[in-house]
Design a protein around this motif. Structure first.
Motif, PDB file in Angstrom:
ATOM      1  N   ILE A  77       0.832  -1.567   0.052  1.00  0.00           N
ATOM      2  CA  ILE A  77      -0.036   0.212  -0.126  1.00  0.00           C
ATOM      3  C   ILE A  77       1.121   1.904  -0.204  1.00  0.00           C
ATOM      4  CG2 ILE A  77      -1.735   0.992   1.391  1.00  0.00           C
ATOM      5  CD1 ILE A  77      -3.158  -1.988   2.390  1.00  0.00           C
ATOM      6  N   GLY A  78       1.692   1.273   0.722  1.00  0.00           N
ATOM      7  CA  GLY A  78       3.058   2.466   0.941  1.00  0.00           C
ATOM      8  C   GLY A  78       3.746   2.355  -0.119  1.00  0.00           C
ATOM      9  N   LEU A  79       3.550   1.705  -0.929  1.00  0.00           N
ATOM     10  CA  LEU A  79       5.293   1.745  -1.902  1.00  0.00           C
ATOM     11  C   LEU A  79       3.906   2.228  -3.579  1.00  0.00           C
ATOM     12  CD1 LEU A  79       7.397   1.301  -3.233  1.00  0.00           C
ATOM     13  CD2 LEU A  79       7.055  -1.484  -3.929  1.00  0.00           C
ATOM     14  N   THR A  80       2.897   1.295  -3.702  1.00  0.00           N
ATOM     15  CA  THR A  80       1.522   2.165  -4.317  1.00  0.00           C
ATOM     16  C   THR A  80       0.749   3.298  -4.244  1.00  0.00           C
ATOM     17  OG1 THR A  80       0.644   0.194  -4.685  1.00  0.00           O
ATOM     18  CG2 THR A  80       0.018   1.273  -5.538  1.00  0.00           C
ATOM     19  N   CYS A  81       1.008   4.000  -3.333  1.00  0.00           N
ATOM     20  CA  CYS A  81       0.821   5.188  -2.735  1.00  0.00           C
ATOM     21  C   CYS A  81       2.151   6.454  -3.745  1.00  0.00           C
ATOM     22  CB  CYS A  81       0.810   5.770  -1.505  1.00  0.00           C
ATOM     23  SG  CYS A  81      -1.268   5.237  -1.046  1.00  0.00           S
ATOM     24  N   GLN A  91      -0.189  17.506 -10.756  1.00  0.00           N
ATOM     25  CA  GLN A  91      -1.465  17.753 -10.504  1.00  0.00           C
ATOM     26  C   GLN A  91      -0.413  18.216  -9.280  1.00  0.00           C
ATOM     27  OE1 GLN A  91      -4.571  17.256 -10.742  1.00  0.00           O
ATOM     28  NE2 GLN A  91      -3.834  15.922 -12.726  1.00  0.00           N
ATOM     29  N   ARG A  92      -1.771  19.204  -8.223  1.00  0.00           N
ATOM     30  CA  ARG A  92      -1.202  19.987  -7.342  1.00  0.00           C
ATOM     31  C   ARG A  92      -1.555  19.104  -5.980  1.00  0.00           C
ATOM     32  NH1 ARG A  92      -3.573  26.226  -5.360  1.00  0.00           N
ATOM     33  NH2 ARG A  92      -1.984  26.864  -4.002  1.00  0.00           N
ATOM     34  N   ARG A  93      -1.958  18.670  -5.962  1.00  0.00           N
ATOM     35  CA  ARG A  93      -1.585  18.354  -4.488  1.00  0.00           C
ATOM     36  C   ARG A  93      -1.801  17.425  -4.252  1.00  0.00           C
ATOM     37  NH1 ARG A  93      -7.027  22.167  -3.044  1.00  0.00           N
ATOM     38  NH2 ARG A  93      -5.307  24.466  -2.799  1.00  0.00           N
ATOM     39  N   LEU A  94      -2.590  15.635  -4.821  1.00  0.00           N
ATOM     40  CA  LEU A  94      -3.014  14.808  -4.789  1.00  0.00           C
ATOM     41  C   LEU A  94      -1.423  14.054  -4.511  1.00  0.00           C
ATOM     42  CD1 LEU A  94      -4.515  12.049  -5.565  1.00  0.00           C
ATOM     43  CD2 LEU A  94      -3.777  12.229  -8.426  1.00  0.00           C
ATOM     44  N   PRO A  95      -0.426  14.656  -5.468  1.00  0.00           N
ATOM     45  CA  PRO A  95       1.088  14.029  -4.688  1.00  0.00           C
ATOM     46  C   PRO A  95       1.551  13.684  -3.016  1.00  0.00           C
ATOM     47  CG  PRO A  95       1.890  15.155  -6.810  1.00  0.00           C
ATOM     48  CD  PRO A  95       0.105  15.407  -6.048  1.00  0.00           C
ATOM     49  N   PHE A  96       1.375  15.103  -2.723  1.00  0.00           N
ATOM     50  CA  PHE A  96       1.416  15.017  -1.255  1.00  0.00           C
ATOM     51  C   PHE A  96      -0.129  14.715  -0.756  1.00  0.00           C
ATOM     52  CE2 PHE A  96       2.720  18.508  -3.295  1.00  0.00           C
ATOM     53  CZ  PHE A  96       4.142  18.537  -3.029  1.00  0.00           C
ATOM     54  N   ALA A  97      -0.774  14.085  -0.973  1.00  0.00           N
ATOM     55  CA  ALA A  97      -2.243  12.910  -0.542  1.00  0.00           C
ATOM     56  C   ALA A  97      -1.927  11.795  -0.118  1.00  0.00           C
ATOM     57  CB  ALA A  97      -3.022  13.281  -0.967  1.00  0.00           C
ATOM     58  N   LEU A  98      -1.080  11.595  -1.399  1.00  0.00           N
ATOM     59  CA  LEU A  98      -0.213  10.104  -1.399  1.00  0.00           C
ATOM     60  C   LEU A  98       0.459   9.959  -0.522  1.00  0.00           C
ATOM     61  CD1 LEU A  98      -1.168   9.913  -5.755  1.00  0.00           C
ATOM     62  CD2 LEU A  98      -2.487   8.227  -3.954  1.00  0.00           C
ATOM     63  N   LEU A  99       1.347  10.705  -0.823  1.00  0.00           N
ATOM     64  CA  LEU A  99       2.955  10.880  -0.012  1.00  0.00           C
ATOM     65  C   LEU A  99       2.271  10.689   1.755  1.00  0.00           C
ATOM     66  CD1 LEU A  99       5.174  12.911  -1.902  1.00  0.00           C
ATOM     67  CD2 LEU A  99       5.414  10.378  -1.813  1.00  0.00           C
ATOM     68  N   GLY A 100       0.928  11.277   1.740  1.00  0.00           N
ATOM     69  CA  GLY A 100       0.791  11.042   3.421  1.00  0.00           C
ATOM     70  C   GLY A 100      -0.188   9.904   3.574  1.00  0.00           C
ATOM     71  N   ALA A 101      -0.947   9.904   2.895  1.00  0.00           N
ATOM     72  CA  ALA A 101      -0.895   7.575   2.671  1.00  0.00           C
ATOM     73  C   ALA A 101      -0.120   6.835   3.310  1.00  0.00           C
ATOM     74  CB  ALA A 101      -2.180   7.969   2.022  1.00  0.00           C
ATOM     75  N   ALA A 102       1.058   7.044   2.322  1.00  0.00           N
ATOM     76  CA  ALA A 102       2.243   6.200   2.357  1.00  0.00           C
ATOM     77  C   ALA A 102       3.063   6.296   3.483  1.00  0.00           C
ATOM     78  CB  ALA A 102       3.211   6.918   1.161  1.00  0.00           C
ATOM     79  N   SER A 103       3.197   7.751   3.998  1.00  0.00           N
ATOM     80  CA  SER A 103       3.170   7.912   5.533  1.00  0.00           C
ATOM     81  C   SER A 103       2.643   7.112   6.737  1.00  0.00           C
ATOM     82  CB  SER A 103       3.571   9.624   5.899  1.00  0.00           C
ATOM     83  OG  SER A 103       4.767  10.377   4.737  1.00  0.00           O
ATOM     84  N   VAL A 104       1.636   6.725   6.502  1.00  0.00           N
ATOM     85  CA  VAL A 104       0.178   6.324   6.891  1.00  0.00           C
ATOM     86  C   VAL A 104       0.417   5.644   7.659  1.00  0.00           C
ATOM     87  CG1 VAL A 104      -2.059   6.348   8.046  1.00  0.00           C
ATOM     88  CG2 VAL A 104      -1.595   8.278   7.456  1.00  0.00           C
ATOM     89  N   VAL A 107       4.176   4.895   9.082  1.00  0.00           N
ATOM     90  CA  VAL A 107       3.959   4.603  11.334  1.00  0.00           C
ATOM     91  C   VAL A 107       3.414   3.233  11.047  1.00  0.00           C
ATOM     92  CG1 VAL A 107       3.050   5.684  12.575  1.00  0.00           C
ATOM     93  CG2 VAL A 107       3.909   6.322  11.076  1.00  0.00           C
ATOM     94  N   ILE A 108       1.976   2.413   9.959  1.00  0.00           N
ATOM     95  CA  ILE A 108       1.221   1.472  10.760  1.00  0.00           C
ATOM     96  C   ILE A 108       2.552   0.535  10.197  1.00  0.00           C
ATOM     97  CG2 ILE A 108      -0.435   0.038   9.961  1.00  0.00           C
ATOM     98  CD1 ILE A 108      -2.113   2.575   9.083  1.00  0.00           C
ATOM     99  N   GLY A 109       3.051  -0.032   9.477  1.00  0.00           N
ATOM    100  CA  GLY A 109       4.029  -0.696   9.530  1.00  0.00           C
ATOM    101  C   GLY A 109       5.108  -0.801  10.459  1.00  0.00           C
ATOM    102  N   TRP A 110       4.965   0.664  11.538  1.00  0.00           N
ATOM    103  CA  TRP A 110       5.986   0.814  12.402  1.00  0.00           C
ATOM    104  C   TRP A 110       6.065  -0.233  13.441  1.00  0.00           C
ATOM    105  CZ3 TRP A 110      11.225   1.488  12.712  1.00  0.00           C
ATOM    106  CH2 TRP A 110      11.627   1.552  13.586  1.00  0.00           C
ATOM    107  N   ILE A 111       4.372   0.026  13.220  1.00  0.00           N
ATOM    108  CA  ILE A 111       3.476  -0.046  14.805  1.00  0.00           C
ATOM    109  C   ILE A 111       3.824  -1.802  14.751  1.00  0.00           C
ATOM    110  CG2 ILE A 111       1.220  -0.275  16.183  1.00  0.00           C
ATOM    111  CD1 ILE A 111       1.636   2.420  15.207  1.00  0.00           C
ATOM    112  N   VAL A 112       2.726  -2.294  13.393  1.00  0.00           N
ATOM    113  CA  VAL A 112       2.960  -3.797  12.963  1.00  0.00           C
ATOM    114  C   VAL A 112       4.469  -4.607  13.951  1.00  0.00           C
ATOM    115  CG1 VAL A 112       2.298  -5.768  11.999  1.00  0.00           C
ATOM    116  CG2 VAL A 112       1.032  -3.753  11.930  1.00  0.00           C
ATOM    117  N   THR A 113       4.999  -3.812  12.969  1.00  0.00           N
ATOM    118  CA  THR A 113       6.587  -4.905  12.917  1.00  0.00           C
ATOM    119  C   THR A 113       7.302  -4.708  14.212  1.00  0.00           C
ATOM    120  OG1 THR A 113       7.395  -2.521  12.351  1.00  0.00           O
ATOM    121  CG2 THR A 113       7.237  -4.564  10.625  1.00  0.00           C
ATOM    122  N   GLY A 114       6.595  -3.971  15.196  1.00  0.00           N
ATOM    123  CA  GLY A 114       7.303  -3.768  16.913  1.00  0.00           C
ATOM    124  C   GLY A 114       6.376  -4.739  17.495  1.00  0.00           C
ATOM    125  N   LEU A 115       5.259  -5.235  17.209  1.00  0.00           N
ATOM    126  CA  LEU A 115       4.611  -6.452  18.181  1.00  0.00           C
ATOM    127  C   LEU A 115       5.516  -7.486  18.565  1.00  0.00           C
ATOM    128  CD1 LEU A 115       0.917  -5.582  16.790  1.00  0.00           C
ATOM    129  CD2 LEU A 115       1.764  -4.579  18.590  1.00  0.00           C
TER     130      LEU A 115
END
Length: 115
Positions: A77-81, A91-104, A107-115
């Motif tokens: 998901i992060g790589l695709t985003c 596009q003006r804002r779309l790349p930053f929205a997608l990079l924000g989704a990749a950042s989320v 962070v989720i990957g960091w949390i899951v791998t810490g379990l």
């Protein structure tokens, strides 16, 4: 039902324009815009390597049936985003929205791998 049909029709028209290779007629993206997208993507890449290392350690540790598929899906998901952000750099804002989704996703990957 008509609202759903019109939304599908609008998406079919807008998505190819948002995610397409640039042509000669398209103006070049602003250098600041491109540098920001590249910098953010580089930071995501470095963070992704850290998550991948943690995932590897988790894979050779205790067996958990859910772990590998979950980590793989989160990473994809992060790589695709991130890839989609580069595909939509004109596009003006779309790349930053997608990079924000990749950042989320990172962070989720960091949390899951810490379990």
């Amino acid at each position: 039902m008509p609202v759903e049909v019109s939304m599908r029709k609008r998406l079919r028209q807008q998505l190819p324009d948002a995610f397409r290779l640039p042509t000669d007629r398209d103006p070049a993206p602003q250098p600041r815009h491109l540098a920001a997208v590249c910098g953010w993507a580089a930071a995501l890449g470095l963070g992704g390597m850290a998550v991948a290392l943690r995932a590897f350690v988790g894979l050779i540790g205790a067996y958990r049936a859910w772990y590998a598929p979950t980590v793989i899906v989160i990473g994809l998901i992060g790589l695709t985003c991130t890839i989609a952000a580069f595909a939509s750099v004109h596009q003006r804002r779309l790349p930053f929205a997608l990079l924000g989704a990749a950042s989320v996703s990172l962070v989720i990957g960091w949390i899951v791998t810490g379990l």
